[in-house]
Write an enzyme that holds these catalytic residues in place. Structure first.
Site, short mmCIF file in Angstrom:
data_model
loop_
_atom_site.label_atom_id
_atom_site.label_comp_id
_atom_site.label_asym_id
_atom_site.label_seq_id
_atom_site.Cartn_x
_atom_site.Cartn_y
_atom_site.Cartn_z
N ASN A 67 -13.17 3.33 -0.75
CA ASN A 67 -12.26 2.20 -1.12
C ASN A 67 -13.08 1.45 -0.74
O ASN A 67 -12.66 1.61 1.27
CB ASN A 67 -10.61 2.76 -1.17
CG ASN A 67 -9.46 1.28 -0.78
OD1 ASN A 67 -10.57 -0.17 -0.68
ND2 ASN A 67 -8.71 1.40 -1.08
N HIS A 74 -9.45 0.47 -5.40
CA HIS A 74 -8.66 -0.55 -5.09
C HIS A 74 -7.13 -0.48 -5.10
O HIS A 74 -5.98 -0.13 -6.61
CB HIS A 74 -8.72 -1.98 -4.86
CG HIS A 74 -9.73 -2.39 -4.99
ND1 HIS A 74 -10.30 -2.66 -3.13
CD2 HIS A 74 -10.82 -2.58 -5.50
CE1 HIS A 74 -11.74 -2.87 -3.89
NE2 HIS A 74 -11.91 -3.15 -5.09
N TYR A 108 0.78 -1.12 0.12
CA TYR A 108 -0.16 0.10 -0.60
C TYR A 108 0.50 1.86 0.21
O TYR A 108 0.49 2.16 -0.04
CB TYR A 108 -0.95 -0.17 1.05
CG TYR A 108 -2.18 -1.32 1.23
CD1 TYR A 108 -2.59 -1.26 0.18
CD2 TYR A 108 -1.80 -2.15 2.50
CE1 TYR A 108 -3.94 -2.24 0.28
CE2 TYR A 108 -2.66 -2.91 2.05
CZ TYR A 108 -3.93 -3.31 0.95
OH TYR A 108 -4.50 -4.17 0.87
N ASP A 121 -26.65 -2.42 -1.12
CA ASP A 121 -27.72 -1.83 -0.88
C ASP A 121 -28.00 -0.21 -0.75
O ASP A 121 -28.72 0.73 -1.11
CB ASP A 121 -28.25 -2.23 0.71
CG ASP A 121 -28.62 -4.84 -0.06
OD1 ASP A 121 -28.41 -4.57 -0.97
OD2 ASP A 121 -29.23 -4.73 0.46
C1 DQA Z 1 -7.60 -2.43 -0.72
C2 DQA Z 1 -7.96 -4.46 -1.17
C3 DQA Z 1 -8.69 -5.66 -0.47
O1 DQA Z 1 -8.99 -6.79 -0.79
C4 DQA Z 1 -7.61 -5.14 1.10
O2 DQA Z 1 -8.95 -5.76 1.83
C5 DQA Z 1 -8.07 -3.28 1.70
C6 DQA Z 1 -7.52 -2.75 0.68
C7 DQA Z 1 -6.87 -2.16 -1.94
O3 DQA Z 1 -7.00 -0.65 -1.95
O4 DQA Z 1 -6.02 -2.69 -2.71
O5 DQA Z 1 -7.91 -2.97 2.69
O6 DQA Z 1 -8.97 -2.48 -1.30
#
Ligand code: DQA
Length: 152
Positions: A80, A106, A28, A93
């Site tokens: 996200n 993501h 990340y 929903d």
């Molecule tokens: C995420 C991907 C998800 O699988 C994960 O649980 C996250 C971050 C991403 O930004 O890549 O918390 O949404």
């Protein structure tokens, strides 16, 4: 430009995204959520957009925020959902309930990761999906949702 006349977009970051910059930096990155939000608010200003932001680890808070969005003049969302992506029928929903366009983003390429990350409760109802572009994906999402609401 007078900010009052600007279109409003809400950026929602879901569960664990408050840990950006500390959490699994090899996936990340090192940028914090605060840095990301500040940068995106500036980029939005340049597009004539007022960007509001919220992050929550609580599913119900995200649901309530989505419910209240129309009353607050929000015309589009960037979200996200974090791990709620793979679990939350409730947030799905809520989006269906308010009928405001949204772009799902993501940071990581979820399709290169564990199979449980390959399923999203949002992608089939999203107006756009951005995956695996790192934090730059938020800028792409901003451009996309701006374009969508400008053409409405
Ligand atoms: C995420 C991907 C998800 O699988 C994960 O649980 C996250 C971050 C991403 O930004 O890549 O918390 O949404």
């Amino acid at each position: 430009m007078n900010q009052d006349n600007c279109k409003k977009i809400l950026l929602i970051n879901g569960v664990n995204l408050n840990l950006l910059g500390m959490r699994e930096p090899e996936i990340y990155g090192h940028t914090t959520l605060k840095m990301l939000e500040t940068n995106l608010i500036e980029k939005a200003k340049g597009l004539g957009i007022v960007l509001h932001t919220m992050q929550s680890n609580r599913e119900y808070e995200i649901v309530e925020t989505i419910h209240q969005a129309k009353a607050q003049g929000i015309e589009g969302f960037i979200i996200n959902p974090g791990a709620f992506t793979h679990t939350s029928i409730a947030i799905r929903d809520a989006f269906l309930g308010v009928d405001i366009p949204f772009v799902e983003i993501h940071i990581s390429n979820v399709y290169q990761r564990e199979s449980f990350r390959h399923t999203s409760y949002f992608s089939d109802i999203a107006n756009g999906v951005i995956v695996g572009c790192g934090l730059y994906g938020y800028e792409l999402a901003l451009l996309n949702i701006t374009n969508i609401i400008s053409n409405k």
